[in-house]
Design a protein around this motif. Structure first.
Motif, mmCIF file in Angstrom:
data_model
loop_
_atom_site.group_PDB
_atom_site.id
_atom_site.type_symbol
_atom_site.label_atom_id
_atom_site.label_comp_id
_atom_site.label_asym_id
_atom_site.label_seq_id
_atom_site.Cartn_x
_atom_site.Cartn_y
_atom_site.Cartn_z
ATOM 1 N N TYR A 138 0.840 -1.204 0.000
ATOM 2 C CA TYR A 138 0.000 0.000 0.000
ATOM 3 C C TYR A 138 0.872 1.249 0.000
ATOM 4 O O TYR A 138 0.671 2.174 -0.790
ATOM 5 C CB TYR A 138 -0.899 -0.056 1.236
ATOM 6 N N VAL A 139 1.880 1.276 0.863
ATOM 7 C CA VAL A 139 2.799 2.410 0.954
ATOM 8 C C VAL A 139 3.596 2.549 -0.336
ATOM 9 O O VAL A 139 3.701 3.645 -0.899
ATOM 10 C CB VAL A 139 3.742 2.250 2.176
ATOM 11 N N GLN A 140 4.150 1.463 -0.826
ATOM 12 C CA GLN A 140 4.956 1.509 -2.050
ATOM 13 C C GLN A 140 4.153 2.043 -3.234
ATOM 14 O O GLN A 140 4.642 2.862 -4.009
ATOM 15 C CB GLN A 140 5.497 0.119 -2.392
ATOM 16 N N THR A 141 2.916 1.589 -3.356
ATOM 17 C CA THR A 141 2.062 2.017 -4.463
ATOM 18 C C THR A 141 1.758 3.506 -4.386
ATOM 19 O O THR A 141 1.840 4.218 -5.397
ATOM 20 C CB THR A 141 0.745 1.213 -4.444
ATOM 21 N N ASN A 142 1.432 3.987 -3.200
ATOM 22 C CA ASN A 142 1.127 5.408 -3.052
ATOM 23 C C ASN A 142 2.366 6.268 -3.260
ATOM 24 O O ASN A 142 2.285 7.328 -3.898
ATOM 25 C CB ASN A 142 0.486 5.669 -1.695
ATOM 26 N N ILE A 143 3.508 5.834 -2.766
ATOM 27 C CA ILE A 143 4.748 6.587 -2.973
ATOM 28 C C ILE A 143 5.083 6.644 -4.463
ATOM 29 O O ILE A 143 5.496 7.690 -4.971
ATOM 30 C CB ILE A 143 5.904 5.991 -2.146
ATOM 31 N N TYR A 144 4.899 5.547 -5.152
ATOM 32 C CA TYR A 144 5.149 5.533 -6.595
ATOM 33 C C TYR A 144 4.283 6.578 -7.301
ATOM 34 O O TYR A 144 4.778 7.369 -8.116
ATOM 35 C CB TYR A 144 4.882 4.142 -7.173
ATOM 36 N N ASP A 145 2.994 6.588 -6.988
ATOM 37 C CA ASP A 145 2.090 7.572 -7.606
ATOM 38 C C ASP A 145 2.534 9.001 -7.298
ATOM 39 O O ASP A 145 2.536 9.864 -8.181
ATOM 40 C CB ASP A 145 0.648 7.374 -7.131
ATOM 41 N N ILE A 146 2.910 9.250 -6.064
ATOM 42 C CA ILE A 146 3.332 10.597 -5.676
ATOM 43 C C ILE A 146 4.594 11.001 -6.432
ATOM 44 O O ILE A 146 4.666 12.091 -7.016
ATOM 45 C CB ILE A 146 3.566 10.682 -4.149
ATOM 46 N N LYS A 147 5.581 10.129 -6.452
ATOM 47 C CA LYS A 147 6.848 10.462 -7.111
ATOM 48 C C LYS A 147 6.687 10.647 -8.613
ATOM 49 O O LYS A 147 7.371 11.468 -9.215
ATOM 50 C CB LYS A 147 7.898 9.394 -6.813
ATOM 51 N N GLU A 148 5.779 9.916 -9.210
ATOM 52 C CA GLU A 148 5.564 10.025 -10.652
ATOM 53 C C GLU A 148 4.754 11.261 -11.041
ATOM 54 O O GLU A 148 4.927 11.784 -12.134
ATOM 55 C CB GLU A 148 4.848 8.776 -11.184
ATOM 56 N N HIS A 149 3.856 11.717 -10.162
ATOM 57 C CA HIS A 149 2.888 12.736 -10.575
ATOM 58 C C HIS A 149 2.891 14.028 -9.771
ATOM 59 O O HIS A 149 2.184 14.963 -10.139
ATOM 60 C CB HIS A 149 1.482 12.136 -10.548
ATOM 61 N N TYR A 150 3.625 14.096 -8.662
ATOM 62 C CA TYR A 150 3.637 15.318 -7.857
ATOM 63 C C TYR A 150 4.216 16.448 -8.697
ATOM 64 O O TYR A 150 5.196 16.242 -9.389
ATOM 65 C CB TYR A 150 4.474 15.114 -6.582
ATOM 66 N N PRO A 151 3.633 17.618 -8.694
ATOM 67 C CA PRO A 151 2.599 18.208 -7.844
ATOM 68 C C PRO A 151 1.189 18.200 -8.444
ATOM 69 O O PRO A 151 0.350 18.995 -8.019
ATOM 70 C CB PRO A 151 3.092 19.632 -7.668
ATOM 71 N N ASP A 152 0.896 17.324 -9.399
ATOM 72 C CA ASP A 152 -0.435 17.260 -9.987
ATOM 73 C C ASP A 152 -1.478 17.002 -8.888
ATOM 74 O O ASP A 152 -1.456 15.962 -8.236
ATOM 75 C CB ASP A 152 -0.479 16.132 -11.017
ATOM 76 N N PRO A 153 -2.397 17.949 -8.645
ATOM 77 C CA PRO A 153 -3.359 17.800 -7.554
ATOM 78 C C PRO A 153 -4.321 16.625 -7.743
ATOM 79 O O PRO A 153 -4.936 16.173 -6.772
ATOM 80 C CB PRO A 153 -4.112 19.127 -7.528
ATOM 81 N N PHE A 154 -4.428 16.098 -8.954
ATOM 82 C CA PHE A 154 -5.278 14.933 -9.189
ATOM 83 C C PHE A 154 -4.805 13.746 -8.351
ATOM 84 O O PHE A 154 -5.598 12.881 -7.992
ATOM 85 C CB PHE A 154 -5.282 14.571 -10.675
ATOM 86 N N PHE A 155 -3.521 13.708 -8.028
ATOM 87 C CA PHE A 155 -2.945 12.599 -7.271
ATOM 88 C C PHE A 155 -2.800 12.900 -5.778
ATOM 89 O O PHE A 155 -2.179 12.122 -5.043
ATOM 90 C CB PHE A 155 -1.603 12.175 -7.883
#
Length: 75
Positions: free
Chosen positions: A41-58
């Motif tokens: 769960y943590v790994q998946t969310n961190i991946y999304d954040i690192k790939e898409h930050y600062p896009d507010p959709f994520f």
């Protein structure tokens, strides 16, 4: 719903917390949210954040880490 911070420093801090936290084997955040493997769960969310930050959709990925922290720390 809590007000979470999405500035770069706050996001880095929540990621660091998630990467180093002692996580339980299972987490139940609500009646509809049962996390059977918090590490994935943590790994998946961190991946999304690192790939898409600062896009507010994520921002929900950031919210999920904040909510997990609140659960783990008993807040």
């Amino acid at each position: 719903m809590a007000n979470y911070n999405y500035d770069e420093e706050s996001v880095k801090a929540i990621i660091k917390w998630a990467e180093t936290a002692q996580l339980p084997k299972e987490v139940i955040l609500s009646e509809a949210e049962r996390i059977t493997d918090p590490k994935i769960y943590v790994q998946t969310n961190i991946y999304d954040i690192k790939e898409h930050y600062p896009d507010p959709f994520f921002n929900p990925a950031i919210d999920r880490l904040y909510r997990l922290k609140e659960f783990v720390e008993g807040a």
